[in-house]
Design a protein around this motif. Structure first.
Motif, PDB file in Angstrom:
ATOM      1  N   VAL A  72       0.838  -1.203   0.000  1.00  0.00           N
ATOM      2  CA  VAL A  72       0.000   0.000   0.000  1.00  0.00           C
ATOM      3  C   VAL A  72       0.873   1.253   0.000  1.00  0.00           C
ATOM      4  N   VAL A  73       1.956   1.234   0.779  1.00  0.00           N
ATOM      5  CA  VAL A  73       2.867   2.382   0.824  1.00  0.00           C
ATOM      6  C   VAL A  73       3.483   2.617  -0.553  1.00  0.00           C
ATOM      7  N   PHE A  74       3.871   1.535  -1.237  1.00  0.00           N
ATOM      8  CA  PHE A  74       4.409   1.649  -2.598  1.00  0.00           C
ATOM      9  C   PHE A  74       3.368   2.259  -3.526  1.00  0.00           C
ATOM     10  N   SER A  75       2.129   1.758  -3.433  1.00  0.00           N
ATOM     11  CA  SER A  75       1.040   2.306  -4.251  1.00  0.00           C
ATOM     12  C   SER A  75       0.812   3.779  -3.935  1.00  0.00           C
ATOM     13  N   LEU A  76       0.919   4.141  -2.660  1.00  0.00           N
ATOM     14  CA  LEU A  76       0.734   5.539  -2.263  1.00  0.00           C
ATOM     15  C   LEU A  76       1.798   6.439  -2.886  1.00  0.00           C
ATOM     16  N   SER A  77       3.026   5.949  -2.982  1.00  0.00           N
ATOM     17  CA  SER A  77       4.088   6.724  -3.623  1.00  0.00           C
ATOM     18  C   SER A  77       3.816   6.908  -5.116  1.00  0.00           C
ATOM     19  N   VAL A  78       3.320   5.851  -5.771  1.00  0.00           N
ATOM     20  CA  VAL A  78       2.956   5.965  -7.185  1.00  0.00           C
ATOM     21  C   VAL A  78       1.864   7.016  -7.365  1.00  0.00           C
ATOM     22  N   ILE A  79       0.889   7.001  -6.460  1.00  0.00           N
ATOM     23  CA  ILE A  79      -0.214   7.969  -6.520  1.00  0.00           C
ATOM     24  C   ILE A  79       0.307   9.383  -6.316  1.00  0.00           C
ATOM     25  N   ASP A  80       1.188   9.569  -5.340  1.00  0.00           N
ATOM     26  CA  ASP A  80       1.724  10.906  -5.053  1.00  0.00           C
ATOM     27  C   ASP A  80       2.465  11.477  -6.259  1.00  0.00           C
ATOM     28  N   VAL A  81       3.289  10.646  -6.896  1.00  0.00           N
ATOM     29  CA  VAL A  81       4.022  11.095  -8.083  1.00  0.00           C
ATOM     30  C   VAL A  81       3.043  11.434  -9.206  1.00  0.00           C
ATOM     31  N   SER A  82       2.049  10.584  -9.412  1.00  0.00           N
ATOM     32  CA  SER A  82       1.085  10.796 -10.498  1.00  0.00           C
ATOM     33  C   SER A  82       0.231  12.038 -10.255  1.00  0.00           C
ATOM     34  N   HIS A  83      -0.227  12.198  -9.010  1.00  0.00           N
ATOM     35  CA  HIS A  83      -1.069  13.347  -8.663  1.00  0.00           C
ATOM     36  C   HIS A  83      -0.307  14.659  -8.856  1.00  0.00           C
ATOM     37  N   SER A  84       0.919  14.705  -8.338  1.00  0.00           N
ATOM     38  CA  SER A  84       1.728  15.925  -8.464  1.00  0.00           C
ATOM     39  C   SER A  84       2.062  16.217  -9.920  1.00  0.00           C
ATOM     40  N   THR A  85       2.326  15.168 -10.704  1.00  0.00           N
ATOM     41  CA  THR A  85       2.666  15.351 -12.116  1.00  0.00           C
ATOM     42  C   THR A  85       1.472  15.871 -12.905  1.00  0.00           C
ATOM     43  N   ALA A  86       0.271  15.436 -12.549  1.00  0.00           N
ATOM     44  CA  ALA A  86      -0.933  15.922 -13.225  1.00  0.00           C
ATOM     45  C   ALA A  86      -1.223  17.376 -12.894  1.00  0.00           C
ATOM     46  N   LEU A  87      -0.725  17.856 -11.745  1.00  0.00           N
ATOM     47  CA  LEU A  87      -1.079  19.196 -11.280  1.00  0.00           C
ATOM     48  C   LEU A  87       0.019  20.235 -11.486  1.00  0.00           C
ATOM     49  N   VAL A  88       1.204  19.995 -10.937  1.00  0.00           N
ATOM     50  CA  VAL A  88       2.214  21.047 -10.819  1.00  0.00           C
ATOM     51  C   VAL A  88       2.808  21.486 -12.155  1.00  0.00           C
ATOM     52  N   PRO A  89       3.278  20.577 -13.038  1.00  0.00           N
ATOM     53  CA  PRO A  89       3.865  21.055 -14.297  1.00  0.00           C
ATOM     54  C   PRO A  89       2.923  21.931 -15.111  1.00  0.00           C
ATOM     55  N   LYS A  90       1.636  21.588 -15.136  1.00  0.00           N
ATOM     56  CA  LYS A  90       0.684  22.409 -15.882  1.00  0.00           C
ATOM     57  C   LYS A  90       0.507  23.771 -15.230  1.00  0.00           C
ATOM     58  N   CYS A  91       0.508  23.819 -13.892  1.00  0.00           N
ATOM     59  CA  CYS A  91       0.418  25.114 -13.199  1.00  0.00           C
ATOM     60  C   CYS A  91       1.615  25.999 -13.536  1.00  0.00           C
ATOM     61  N   ILE A  92       2.788  25.399 -13.551  1.00  0.00           N
ATOM     62  CA  ILE A  92       4.000  26.154 -13.889  1.00  0.00           C
ATOM     63  C   ILE A  92       3.914  26.677 -15.322  1.00  0.00           C
ATOM     64  N   ASP A  93       3.443  25.842 -16.233  1.00  0.00           N
ATOM     65  CA  ASP A  93       3.289  26.257 -17.631  1.00  0.00           C
ATOM     66  C   ASP A  93       2.289  27.404 -17.753  1.00  0.00           C
ATOM     67  N   GLN A  94       1.196  27.324 -17.002  1.00  0.00           N
ATOM     68  CA  GLN A  94       0.150  28.336 -17.092  1.00  0.00           C
ATOM     69  C   GLN A  94       0.601  29.679 -16.534  1.00  0.00           C
TER      70      GLN A  94
END
Length: 362
Positions: free
Chosen positions: A108-130
């Motif tokens: 579950v902890v491994f899955s949580l890390s995958v989720i954290d990376v995916s969630h941040s990648t979906a949000l932060v790079p686009k915010c920086i671009d905008q």
């Protein structure tokens, strides 16, 4: 009346209040719609009376309103994002290479890390671009895609915290049977079910956005990304179904998970109080510390903001953006740190891996 273009819009936005920006964007809406649809468009739908509504070309993401030097804040989010990638990939590497951590809990902890990376990648790079590269216009389909992934990974993270609470409940309340109740195979099935459930729920929410029409071909989203709530609330057509599905989302992604976690810890506290030795009680408490910190960081800020928004009470825009952005980015950064420093098993495996690589280097 002055004429402005998309190129100048982002510069003007930083210098004028929100009302002025809205007026300028209205003018752009009219001009852009005329240029793209000189003889009308199949995206235009008539309502009762003389009002017309549109399925948008895209959305203009407003971001902070009236604040100076907000670029530095999004640069700060970028730094947090880099730290999130490094920390989570490191934790995933430790779990992957350490056979002692191939247990249901650390799956579950491994899955949580995958989720954290995916969630941040979906949000932060686009915010920086905008907001750093003046790209605040988001095409319609791209907006819905971002909406789907950000909210999906948020929901899966909520469910992951529930799974961790369930694992702690079984381990502490049924220590002799825990290895047979929760096996690796069953944990894989539980994790997969939560991913499918979250994706199904968000696919429904996003699909219902496509049935809505708006009063402008380029609506202004008063948020820092294509947030589901601010988008569907702007619709000029009936959004009752969207409200109902959003209510289901709030209940299934926030209230039910939090209620289960709190209930599980009531049972855990009762079980710990029955342990005779003080050392045994303290050891049981320490195994729950990391999870409790993650629960508090994840639920408290979002619970306050989303609940207020759900009952349709207006929150100051900058306050909402600051709260939600930090509550989405900080937990993803802190999760691997907490599980590395607060968990003896992980620290022990990190030391073993370091000694192993040091010996190889010698």
């Amino acid at each position: 009346m002055c004429r402005c273009t998309w190129a100048s819009m982002n510069t003007i936005r930083r210098q004028l209040p929100a009302t002025a920006v809205s007026c300028l964007l209205n003018q752009i809406n009219q001009e852009h719609f005329k240029e793209e649809n000189p003889e009308g468009s199949n995206q235009l739908k008539s309502m009762e009376g003389n009002t017309t509504v549109y399925q948008p070309f895209g959305f203009f993401i407003m971001g902070f309103q009236g604040l100076k030097d907000t670029n530095y804040y999004f640069m700060f989010l970028g730094i947090l994002y880099i730290g999130t990638l490094l920390g989570n990939f490191f934790l995933m590497m430790v779990i992957w290479q350490s056979e002692a951590l191939h247990t249901p809990k650390y799956m579950v902890v491994f899955s949580l890390s995958v989720i954290d990376v995916s969630h941040s990648t979906a949000l932060v790079p686009k915010c920086i671009d905008q907001f750093l590269f003046n790209s605040q216009f988001v095409p319609y389909n791209l907006c819905l895609t971002q909406m789907f992934f950000i909210h999906s990974f948020y929901t899966i993270e909520s469910y992951s915290l529930v799974i961790l609470a369930f694992e702690r409940l079984v381990s502490i309340c049924f220590p002799l049977r825990s290895s047979t109740i929760i096996t690796n195979t069953r944990m894989v099935g539980i994790i997969a079910f939560c991913w499918v459930l979250a994706f199904t729920l968000l696919a429904t929410m996003v699909a219902l956005i496509t049935r809505l029409y708006f009063c402008k071909p380029i609506p202004i989203v008063v948020s820092y990304f294509c947030d589901h709530g601010p988008v569907f609330k702007m619709a000029c057509t009936d959004n009752t179904v969207n409200w109902k599905v959003t209510t289901v989302f709030m209940v299934t992604a926030i209230f039910v998970p939090l209620a289960f976690i709190l209930s599980s810890y009531v049972c855990i506290v009762i079980a710990i109080s029955r342990i005779n030795s003080a050392e045994g009680r303290w050891k049981a408490v320490r195994t729950c510390t990391a999870h409790l910190i993650l629960v508090a960081m994840f639920f408290m800020p979002i619970l306050v903001i989303y609940t207020i928004a759900w009952i349709n009470v207006t929150i100051e825009v900058n306050t909402r953006i600051l709260n939600t952005s930090l509550s989405m980015v900080l937990p993803a950064l802190l999760n691997p740190i907490i599980y590395s420093l607060k968990t003896e098993e992980v620290m022990e495996q990190i030391k073993k891996l370091l000694r192993k690589h040091v010996i190889k280097l010698k």
